[in-house]
Design a protein around this motif. Structure first.
Motif, PDB file in Angstrom:
ATOM      1  N   PHE A 139       0.790  -1.532   0.145  1.00  0.00           N
ATOM      2  CA  PHE A 139      -0.085  -0.104   0.019  1.00  0.00           C
ATOM      3  C   PHE A 139       0.778   1.274  -0.019  1.00  0.00           C
ATOM      4  CE2 PHE A 139      -2.840  -3.173   2.255  1.00  0.00           C
ATOM      5  CZ  PHE A 139      -3.983  -3.189   1.205  1.00  0.00           C
ATOM      6  N   GLY A 140       2.130   1.133  -0.336  1.00  0.00           N
ATOM      7  CA  GLY A 140       3.059   2.194  -0.101  1.00  0.00           C
ATOM      8  C   GLY A 140       3.378   2.625   1.125  1.00  0.00           C
ATOM      9  N   PHE A 141       4.044   3.884   1.401  1.00  0.00           N
ATOM     10  CA  PHE A 141       4.369   4.058   2.388  1.00  0.00           C
ATOM     11  C   PHE A 141       4.496   5.759   2.638  1.00  0.00           C
ATOM     12  CE2 PHE A 141       7.842   4.865   6.032  1.00  0.00           C
ATOM     13  CZ  PHE A 141       7.198   3.991   7.082  1.00  0.00           C
ATOM     14  N   GLY A 142       4.381   6.333   3.950  1.00  0.00           N
ATOM     15  CA  GLY A 142       4.651   7.891   4.054  1.00  0.00           C
ATOM     16  C   GLY A 142       3.212   8.509   3.719  1.00  0.00           C
ATOM     17  N   VAL A 143       3.330   9.866   3.359  1.00  0.00           N
ATOM     18  CA  VAL A 143       1.970  10.633   3.257  1.00  0.00           C
ATOM     19  C   VAL A 143       0.903  10.142   2.234  1.00  0.00           C
ATOM     20  CG1 VAL A 143       2.977  12.709   4.254  1.00  0.00           C
ATOM     21  CG2 VAL A 143       3.053  12.295   1.850  1.00  0.00           C
ATOM     22  N   HIS A 144       1.650   9.443   1.068  1.00  0.00           N
ATOM     23  CA  HIS A 144       0.782   8.898   0.015  1.00  0.00           C
ATOM     24  C   HIS A 144       0.231   7.641   0.116  1.00  0.00           C
ATOM     25  CE1 HIS A 144       2.359  12.740  -2.037  1.00  0.00           C
ATOM     26  NE2 HIS A 144       1.182  12.414  -2.605  1.00  0.00           N
ATOM     27  N   GLN A 145       0.430   6.986   1.175  1.00  0.00           N
ATOM     28  CA  GLN A 145      -0.019   5.604   1.384  1.00  0.00           C
ATOM     29  C   GLN A 145      -1.359   5.414   1.109  1.00  0.00           C
ATOM     30  OE1 GLN A 145       0.261   2.146   5.333  1.00  0.00           O
ATOM     31  NE2 GLN A 145       1.529   4.117   5.192  1.00  0.00           N
ATOM     32  N   CYS A 146      -1.978   4.405   0.599  1.00  0.00           N
ATOM     33  CA  CYS A 146      -3.012   4.152   0.186  1.00  0.00           C
ATOM     34  C   CYS A 146      -4.109   4.269   1.167  1.00  0.00           C
ATOM     35  CB  CYS A 146      -3.166   2.514  -0.452  1.00  0.00           C
ATOM     36  SG  CYS A 146      -5.010   2.189  -0.804  1.00  0.00           S
ATOM     37  N   LEU A 147      -4.978   5.502   0.697  1.00  0.00           N
ATOM     38  CA  LEU A 147      -6.049   5.910   1.573  1.00  0.00           C
ATOM     39  C   LEU A 147      -7.113   4.704   1.818  1.00  0.00           C
ATOM     40  CD1 LEU A 147      -7.929   8.288   2.902  1.00  0.00           C
ATOM     41  CD2 LEU A 147      -8.953   8.503   0.566  1.00  0.00           C
ATOM     42  N   GLY A 148      -7.365   3.741   0.808  1.00  0.00           N
ATOM     43  CA  GLY A 148      -8.366   2.756   0.782  1.00  0.00           C
ATOM     44  C   GLY A 148      -7.799   1.572   1.521  1.00  0.00           C
ATOM     45  N   GLN A 149      -6.918   1.361   2.147  1.00  0.00           N
ATOM     46  CA  GLN A 149      -6.181  -0.055   2.823  1.00  0.00           C
ATOM     47  C   GLN A 149      -6.999  -0.462   3.709  1.00  0.00           C
ATOM     48  OE1 GLN A 149      -2.457   0.267   5.054  1.00  0.00           O
ATOM     49  NE2 GLN A 149      -2.388   2.232   4.086  1.00  0.00           N
ATOM     50  N   PRO A 150      -7.683   0.184   4.601  1.00  0.00           N
ATOM     51  CA  PRO A 150      -8.499  -0.709   5.397  1.00  0.00           C
ATOM     52  C   PRO A 150      -9.769  -1.219   4.790  1.00  0.00           C
ATOM     53  CG  PRO A 150      -7.946   1.477   6.538  1.00  0.00           C
ATOM     54  CD  PRO A 150      -7.696   1.558   5.046  1.00  0.00           C
ATOM     55  N   LEU A 151     -10.338  -0.795   3.851  1.00  0.00           N
ATOM     56  CA  LEU A 151     -11.543  -1.178   3.093  1.00  0.00           C
ATOM     57  C   LEU A 151     -11.046  -2.324   2.177  1.00  0.00           C
ATOM     58  CD1 LEU A 151     -14.449  -1.225   2.067  1.00  0.00           C
ATOM     59  CD2 LEU A 151     -13.598   0.314   0.071  1.00  0.00           C
ATOM     60  N   ALA A 152      -9.853  -2.247   1.599  1.00  0.00           N
ATOM     61  CA  ALA A 152      -9.202  -3.607   1.027  1.00  0.00           C
ATOM     62  C   ALA A 152      -9.001  -4.390   1.688  1.00  0.00           C
ATOM     63  CB  ALA A 152      -8.148  -3.061   0.053  1.00  0.00           C
ATOM     64  N   ARG A 153      -8.325  -4.349   2.748  1.00  0.00           N
ATOM     65  CA  ARG A 153      -8.209  -5.439   3.975  1.00  0.00           C
ATOM     66  C   ARG A 153      -9.538  -6.167   4.223  1.00  0.00           C
ATOM     67  NH1 ARG A 153      -3.597  -1.863   5.832  1.00  0.00           N
ATOM     68  NH2 ARG A 153      -1.788  -3.389   5.545  1.00  0.00           N
ATOM     69  N   MET A 154     -10.319  -5.215   4.785  1.00  0.00           N
ATOM     70  CA  MET A 154     -11.634  -6.050   4.936  1.00  0.00           C
ATOM     71  C   MET A 154     -12.263  -6.964   3.951  1.00  0.00           C
ATOM     72  SD  MET A 154     -15.229  -5.539   5.207  1.00  0.00           S
ATOM     73  CE  MET A 154     -15.845  -3.834   4.738  1.00  0.00           C
ATOM     74  N   GLU A 155     -12.342  -6.085   2.692  1.00  0.00           N
ATOM     75  CA  GLU A 155     -13.080  -7.011   1.763  1.00  0.00           C
ATOM     76  C   GLU A 155     -12.194  -8.352   1.389  1.00  0.00           C
ATOM     77  OE1 GLU A 155     -14.573  -4.659  -1.796  1.00  0.00           O
ATOM     78  OE2 GLU A 155     -13.342  -3.235  -0.842  1.00  0.00           O
ATOM     79  N   LEU A 156     -10.986  -8.272   1.553  1.00  0.00           N
ATOM     80  CA  LEU A 156     -10.291  -9.464   1.296  1.00  0.00           C
ATOM     81  C   LEU A 156     -10.421 -10.604   2.326  1.00  0.00           C
ATOM     82  CD1 LEU A 156      -7.039  -7.927  -0.274  1.00  0.00           C
ATOM     83  CD2 LEU A 156      -8.686  -9.280  -1.544  1.00  0.00           C
ATOM     84  N   GLN A 157     -10.586  -9.877   3.490  1.00  0.00           N
ATOM     85  CA  GLN A 157     -10.649 -10.794   4.768  1.00  0.00           C
ATOM     86  C   GLN A 157     -11.959 -11.607   4.550  1.00  0.00           C
ATOM     87  OE1 GLN A 157     -10.279  -8.649   8.058  1.00  0.00           O
ATOM     88  NE2 GLN A 157      -8.152  -7.889   7.773  1.00  0.00           N
ATOM     89  N   VAL A 158     -13.051 -10.885   3.820  1.00  0.00           N
ATOM     90  CA  VAL A 158     -14.300 -11.683   4.021  1.00  0.00           C
ATOM     91  C   VAL A 158     -14.245 -12.469   2.793  1.00  0.00           C
ATOM     92  CG1 VAL A 158     -16.815 -11.182   3.342  1.00  0.00           C
ATOM     93  CG2 VAL A 158     -15.790  -9.612   4.812  1.00  0.00           C
ATOM     94  N   VAL A 159     -13.802 -12.238   1.789  1.00  0.00           N
ATOM     95  CA  VAL A 159     -13.687 -12.963   0.583  1.00  0.00           C
ATOM     96  C   VAL A 159     -12.939 -14.271   0.686  1.00  0.00           C
ATOM     97  CG1 VAL A 159     -12.808 -13.155  -1.827  1.00  0.00           C
ATOM     98  CG2 VAL A 159     -14.008 -11.414  -0.993  1.00  0.00           C
ATOM     99  N   TYR A 160     -11.638 -14.109   1.585  1.00  0.00           N
ATOM    100  CA  TYR A 160     -10.901 -15.090   1.559  1.00  0.00           C
ATOM    101  C   TYR A 160     -11.375 -16.327   2.899  1.00  0.00           C
ATOM    102  CZ  TYR A 160      -7.255 -12.948  -1.061  1.00  0.00           C
ATOM    103  OH  TYR A 160      -6.491 -12.601  -2.164  1.00  0.00           O
ATOM    104  N   SER A 161     -12.077 -15.581   3.542  1.00  0.00           N
ATOM    105  CA  SER A 161     -12.784 -16.575   4.891  1.00  0.00           C
ATOM    106  C   SER A 161     -14.132 -17.036   4.368  1.00  0.00           C
ATOM    107  CB  SER A 161     -12.697 -15.625   5.988  1.00  0.00           C
ATOM    108  OG  SER A 161     -13.735 -14.834   5.844  1.00  0.00           O
ATOM    109  N   THR A 162     -14.526 -16.932   3.231  1.00  0.00           N
ATOM    110  CA  THR A 162     -15.722 -17.261   2.863  1.00  0.00           C
ATOM    111  C   THR A 162     -15.666 -18.122   1.792  1.00  0.00           C
ATOM    112  OG1 THR A 162     -16.914 -15.502   3.742  1.00  0.00           O
ATOM    113  CG2 THR A 162     -18.057 -16.633   2.294  1.00  0.00           C
ATOM    114  N   LEU A 163     -15.033 -17.779   0.449  1.00  0.00           N
ATOM    115  CA  LEU A 163     -15.178 -18.193  -0.917  1.00  0.00           C
ATOM    116  C   LEU A 163     -14.867 -19.553  -0.812  1.00  0.00           C
ATOM    117  CD1 LEU A 163     -15.660 -18.139  -3.926  1.00  0.00           C
ATOM    118  CD2 LEU A 163     -13.271 -17.402  -4.048  1.00  0.00           C
TER     119      LEU A 163
END
Length: 396
Positions: free
Chosen positions: A338-362
């Protein structure tokens, strides 16, 4: 005379999950090397994890695409891609306007809705044809539905924005085609924001209309921010779902580990490791030096371009022992996907949560999921700024 290697470089045949061998060789030889881009410019390539983090957090390093020396991945087109290609203070001013919906607390409140989206799409997948393409049936609809709900964009228009975003992120698209796709998306979002100015809802775009009314934001700026979040919100996660699934199918011991666990900590660990291992933003983060910078025994001069090859940074053996092994139990939280510093990805909490739901369900709901073709027949997105697969034929 030593030849300056081209960048991006090709991946090795039969090794779709690994960074290009030429870039791995550079990492072993030197922390900083010159590479040659499409326009014959020769920016610096930083290959090692520690140097990448230093540079990404250095205020003397600019993300402003308009500065001379910026190592653009393609011919520049008119217009701006909002705040991700700006520097502070303007970057920080605009970013603050859209931070609230992506806080961990707000994202966690969305988890039940995301779980329902995932379960409903799996129901449809199981009721449909077998084999099926996991990309169109599942990997793309999940994040598209989520980001549409968050932004307040009608999901009925998903073909339009997905087609145009594919044009924008393809390296081989002409500048004219990119400009047309960008204009089409901009006009679409500007019209939608106009509707929300008249009748706001509870979504993120409606929140931006308050900034417009207050004179803090123009309608065009709001539209550009909407385009950025719409593209980033579905393209990256969709590719992680499909590519992550393929990587797990090719590593059945790790797939079994994930499928059989009910431990949310292991699921979270699996998400971080897959982000580290795959690193779908595979063409590096681009910057330009504002001042002379001494690092790793070299001096990067003011005005020289810098590319942070985060895919090999995430495979740095100094930080991740045995880095080419997929190990879902590994502590990979320090990765730079997700990068690092001030430009670190804004949406990373959303991406993590979506992937957690997908990988724990599919894989739990479809335990017999398997690849319905040979790995050699899968077409990978070597030509885009986001790595993934065009299709993923699966059966069960």
């Amino acid at each position: 005379m030593t030849t300056t290697p081209s960048f991006p470089a090709a991946r090795a045949p039969g090794c779709p999950f690994d960074p290009p061998p030429a870039i791995r060789s550079l990492q072993e030889e030197t922390p900083l090397a010159r590479v040659r881009l499409w326009d014959d410019s020769t920016p610096w390539l930083a290959t090692r994890y520690a140097d990448q983090r230093k540079l990404l957090s250095d205020p003397r390093v600019s993300a402003d695409i308009s500065r001379p020396g910026y190592p653009s991945p393609t011919p520049l087109r008119s217009g701006s891609i909002s705040f991700i290609l700006m520097d502070d203070p303007e970057h920080a001013r605009l970013r603050r306007m859209v931070t609230a919906p992506f806080t961990i607390k707000r994202v966690e409140a969305m988890r039940p809705d995301v779980q329902k989206i995932v379960d409903d799409l799996i129901d449809e997948l199981l009721a449909g044809p077998n084999p099926a393409d996991l990309v169109t049936a599942f990997a793309l609809p999940v994040p598209s539905l989520v980001i549409c709900q968050l932004l307040g964009v009608p999901y009925a228009d998903h073909d339009f924005f997905q087609d145009n975003s594919n044009v924008l992120i393809n390296r081989e698209t002409t500048p004219e085609a990119k400009a047309a796709a960008g204009a089409a998306l901009g006009e679409y979002l500007e019209k939608l924001i106009g509707e929300k100015l008249e009748k706001p809802g509870e979504d993120l775009l409606s929140g931006l209309t308050e900034r417009i009314h207050a004179g803090e934001l123009t309608r065009q700026e709001a539209a550009r921010m909407g385009v950025l979040m719409l593209i980033a919100g579905h393209e990256t996660t969709a590719n992680m779902i499909a590519l992550g699934t393929l990587a797990l199918l090719e590593h059945p011991d790790q797939l079994t580990l994930l499928r059989e666990t009910d431990d949310p900590k292991l699921v979270a660990s699996a998400v971080e490791e897959l982000l580290r291992y795959l690193h779908i933003t595979h063409n590096g983060r681009r910057r330009v030096a504002l001042e002379d910078i001494e690092i790793a025994g070299q001096v990067i001069r003011a005005g020289e371009g810098i590319i942070l090859a985060n895919d090999v940074g995430n495979r740095d053996p100094e930080v991740f022992p045995d880095p080419d092994r997929l190990d879902l139990r590994r502590d990979s939280r320090r990765h730079v996907a997700f990068g690092f510093g001030v430009h670190q990805c804004l949406g990373q909490p959303l991406a993590r949560m979506e992937l957690q739901v997908v990988y724990s369900t599919l894989y739990r709901r479809i335990p017999s999921l398997r690849l319905a073709t040979d790995l050699s027949e899968v077409k990978f997105k070597h030509d885009g700024s986001v790595y993934g697969v065009y299709e993923l034929p699966v059966a069960w």
